[in-house]
Design a protein around this motif. Structure first.
Motif, mmCIF file in Angstrom:
data_model
loop_
_atom_site.group_PDB
_atom_site.id
_atom_site.type_symbol
_atom_site.label_atom_id
_atom_site.label_comp_id
_atom_site.label_asym_id
_atom_site.label_seq_id
_atom_site.Cartn_x
_atom_site.Cartn_y
_atom_site.Cartn_z
ATOM 1 N N ALA A 56 -4.256 -0.732 -10.805
ATOM 2 C CA ALA A 56 -5.519 -0.300 -11.523
ATOM 3 C C ALA A 56 -6.049 0.747 -10.731
ATOM 4 N N GLY A 57 -6.383 1.353 -9.984
ATOM 5 C CA GLY A 57 -6.511 2.433 -8.718
ATOM 6 C C GLY A 57 -8.188 1.852 -8.884
ATOM 7 N N THR A 58 -8.443 0.610 -8.041
ATOM 8 C CA THR A 58 -9.283 0.077 -7.561
ATOM 9 C C THR A 58 -9.623 0.320 -6.271
ATOM 10 N N TYR A 59 -8.467 -0.113 -5.581
ATOM 11 C CA TYR A 59 -7.739 -0.133 -3.896
ATOM 12 C C TYR A 59 -8.001 0.866 -3.071
ATOM 13 N N THR A 60 -8.603 1.064 -2.254
ATOM 14 C CA THR A 60 -9.427 1.554 -0.901
ATOM 15 C C THR A 60 -8.807 0.713 0.792
ATOM 16 N N PRO A 61 -8.140 2.073 1.262
ATOM 17 C CA PRO A 61 -7.433 1.631 2.580
ATOM 18 C C PRO A 61 -8.599 1.591 3.270
ATOM 19 N N ARG A 62 -8.994 0.329 4.118
ATOM 20 C CA ARG A 62 -9.536 0.374 5.064
ATOM 21 C C ARG A 62 -9.691 0.713 5.923
ATOM 22 N N ILE A 63 -10.290 2.382 6.419
ATOM 23 C CA ILE A 63 -10.165 3.205 7.559
ATOM 24 C C ILE A 63 -11.312 3.458 8.451
ATOM 25 N N ARG B 159 1.404 -14.105 0.226
ATOM 26 C CA ARG B 159 1.782 -13.029 -1.022
ATOM 27 C C ARG B 159 1.150 -12.954 -2.053
ATOM 28 N N ALA B 160 0.099 -14.031 -2.475
ATOM 29 C CA ALA B 160 -1.009 -14.146 -2.542
ATOM 30 C C ALA B 160 -2.046 -12.779 -2.633
ATOM 31 N N GLU B 161 -2.230 -12.367 -1.357
ATOM 32 C CA GLU B 161 -2.830 -11.377 -1.456
ATOM 33 C C GLU B 161 -2.135 -10.272 -1.661
ATOM 34 N N TYR B 162 -1.175 -9.915 -0.563
ATOM 35 C CA TYR B 162 -0.245 -9.111 -0.734
ATOM 36 C C TYR B 162 0.355 -8.620 -2.536
ATOM 37 N N GLU B 163 0.439 -9.751 -3.458
ATOM 38 C CA GLU B 163 -0.110 -9.373 -5.390
ATOM 39 C C GLU B 163 -1.433 -9.114 -5.501
ATOM 40 N N ARG B 164 -2.820 -9.056 -4.687
ATOM 41 C CA ARG B 164 -3.650 -8.931 -5.390
ATOM 42 C C ARG B 164 -3.950 -7.483 -4.796
ATOM 43 N N ILE B 165 -3.130 -6.945 -3.858
ATOM 44 C CA ILE B 165 -3.793 -5.438 -3.304
ATOM 45 C C ILE B 165 -2.729 -4.667 -3.951
ATOM 46 N N GLU B 166 -1.244 -5.197 -4.306
ATOM 47 C CA GLU B 166 -0.711 -4.230 -5.583
ATOM 48 C C GLU B 166 -1.299 -4.218 -6.519
ATOM 49 N N ALA B 167 -1.630 -5.287 -7.537
ATOM 50 C CA ALA B 167 -2.782 -5.570 -8.654
ATOM 51 C C ALA B 167 -4.037 -3.970 -8.679
ATOM 52 N N ALA B 168 -4.354 -4.219 -7.553
ATOM 53 C CA ALA B 168 -5.630 -3.310 -7.513
ATOM 54 C C ALA B 168 -5.298 -1.827 -7.284
ATOM 55 N N MET C 35 0.954 -1.298 -0.053
ATOM 56 C CA MET C 35 0.025 -0.066 0.035
ATOM 57 C C MET C 35 1.052 1.266 -0.142
ATOM 58 N N PRO C 36 0.966 1.881 -0.446
ATOM 59 C CA PRO C 36 1.823 3.184 -1.502
ATOM 60 C C PRO C 36 1.239 4.443 -0.184
ATOM 61 N N ILE C 37 2.185 5.012 0.537
ATOM 62 C CA ILE C 37 1.705 5.898 1.346
ATOM 63 C C ILE C 37 2.502 7.183 1.284
ATOM 64 N N TYR C 38 3.342 7.318 -0.121
ATOM 65 C CA TYR C 38 3.465 9.280 -0.600
ATOM 66 C C TYR C 38 3.892 8.219 -2.089
ATOM 67 N N THR D 216 -0.738 9.804 -8.765
ATOM 68 C CA THR D 216 -2.145 9.056 -9.415
ATOM 69 C C THR D 216 -2.409 7.954 -8.776
ATOM 70 N N VAL D 217 -1.816 7.435 -7.714
ATOM 71 C CA VAL D 217 -2.716 6.619 -6.469
ATOM 72 C C VAL D 217 -4.069 6.705 -5.767
ATOM 73 N N SER D 218 -5.005 6.340 -6.434
ATOM 74 C CA SER D 218 -6.400 7.090 -6.320
ATOM 75 C C SER D 218 -6.527 7.506 -4.975
ATOM 76 N N TYR D 219 -6.171 7.077 -3.802
ATOM 77 C CA TYR D 219 -6.524 7.174 -2.409
ATOM 78 C C TYR D 219 -5.948 8.318 -2.474
ATOM 79 N N LEU D 220 -4.509 8.925 -2.939
ATOM 80 C CA LEU D 220 -3.776 9.805 -2.700
ATOM 81 C C LEU D 220 -3.720 11.190 -3.642
ATOM 82 N N LYS D 221 -4.335 11.254 -4.359
ATOM 83 C CA LYS D 221 -5.024 12.539 -5.073
ATOM 84 C C LYS D 221 -5.407 13.482 -4.581
ATOM 85 N N ASP D 222 -5.545 13.335 -3.402
ATOM 86 C CA ASP D 222 -5.776 14.674 -2.823
ATOM 87 C C ASP D 222 -4.259 15.433 -2.201
ATOM 88 N N PHE D 223 -3.916 14.553 -1.574
ATOM 89 C CA PHE D 223 -3.018 14.551 -1.245
ATOM 90 C C PHE D 223 -2.093 13.493 -1.181
#
Length: 291
Positions: A256-263, A244-253, A212-215, A220-227
């Motif tokens: 693709a711009g479809t990953y939303t952090p759980r907050i 690893r399978a879940e890691y790669e699934r999240i990485e792909a999401a 999950m990118p944090i910076y 261009t990361v979908s949840y980092l467009k505002d800041f």
């Protein structure tokens, strides 16, 4: 706690609540920093927060150094008696522990480590009194962590474990820093956990990596467009172990711009936490899980 002041050059004053990080020192620093901001002191151009301290930048042509210090001192009592509650959020951060990338890196730099024959996790488990890496990792990810500061490297969070002081995990940094650390590595240095926001040098013990990118300076990361920086001081983090399978699934999401952090939004009350740490952490988890 006795507040200490010092000048840095002609345009900065450093305000330190305590030499050691604690939640009490963090909240006093937060309250005083907010009081300085709300006072709108003429000449103050920037306020930069840290763990249990902050720095004020000022224009010496507008306000004299002695006057800015005096104005901050006038606000000290207000900060010490202010309410120690914080409207914040709890965030789930997926982590692939014992991943091949950080493992390759830590083995490459063993000559700079306190224990050249083992891994960072072997060393951390042993010096913290755990009989296995698995038990150590359970202690690491089972309780939430508090973001006390964001910075040093752009977007990098410093995380402080929300447990009794005697139960806090502590691991010293490498004897000599590495010249390379994978982006988004997760580890500990001293009492602070962190996520390396970018690839570069480092000295924290390495335990895993998050997809999950944090910076994102390109935003261009979908949840980092505002800041471009994800974390804020006061955020609360709950690590979620993934394979690893879940890691790669999240990485792909993420790609693709479809990953939303759980907050989830939460109120953190320092007095309530000190009175019942286990109960406070259970409430935080209930908020995250939507109970």
């Amino acid at each position: 706690m006795k507040t200490r002041y010092s000048f840095g050059g002609d345009e900065h004053v450093y305000v330190e609540i305590d030499e050691e990080m604690s939640l009490e020192a963090f909240f006093i620093a937060l309250s005083l920093r907010n009081a300085v901001a709300e006072a709108q002191i003429p000449g103050v151009t920037e306020i930069c927060p840290a763990n249990a301290s902050f720095e004020v930048r000022f224009d010496p042509d507008v306000i004299a150094p002695e006057e800015i210090m005096a104005r901050i001192r006038e606000l000290e009592h207000k900060a010490e008696v202010s309410d120690k509650r914080l409207e914040t959020r709890i965030i789930e951060i997926p982590v692939y522990f014992q991943d091949p990338w950080t493992h390759e890196t830590l083995m490459r730099f063993r000559e700079r480590h306190q224990d050249p024959t083992g891994s960072d996790l072997d060393y951390a488990a042993r010096i913290n009194g755990y009989d296995s890496v698995e038990a150590f990792l359970e202690a690491f990810h089972s309780q939430p962590w508090f973001v006390s500061m964001v910075g040093f490297v752009a977007g990098l969070p410093f995380l402080y474990q929300l447990v009794e002081r005697e139960k806090q995990i502590q691991v010293p940094k490498y004897l000599r820093p590495r010249t390379d650390t994978p982006k988004l590595s997760v580890g500990i240095g001293g009492c602070f956990g962190c996520i390396y926001s970018v690839r570069g040098a480092g000295g924290y013990q390495l335990f895993g990596i998050t997809p999950m990118p944090i910076y994102d300076p390109t935003q261009t990361v979908s949840y980092l467009k505002d800041f471009m920086v994800f974390f804020r001081p006061g955020d609360i983090v709950k690590w979620k172990p993934v394979d690893r399978a879940e890691y790669e699934r999240i990485e792909a999401a993420v790609a693709a711009g479809t990953y939303t952090p759980r907050i989830a939004p939460v109120t953190f009350d320092l007095d309530a936490f000190n009175a019942d740490i286990a109960g406070t952490n259970a409430n935080l988890m209930e908020a995250l899980n939507g109970i």
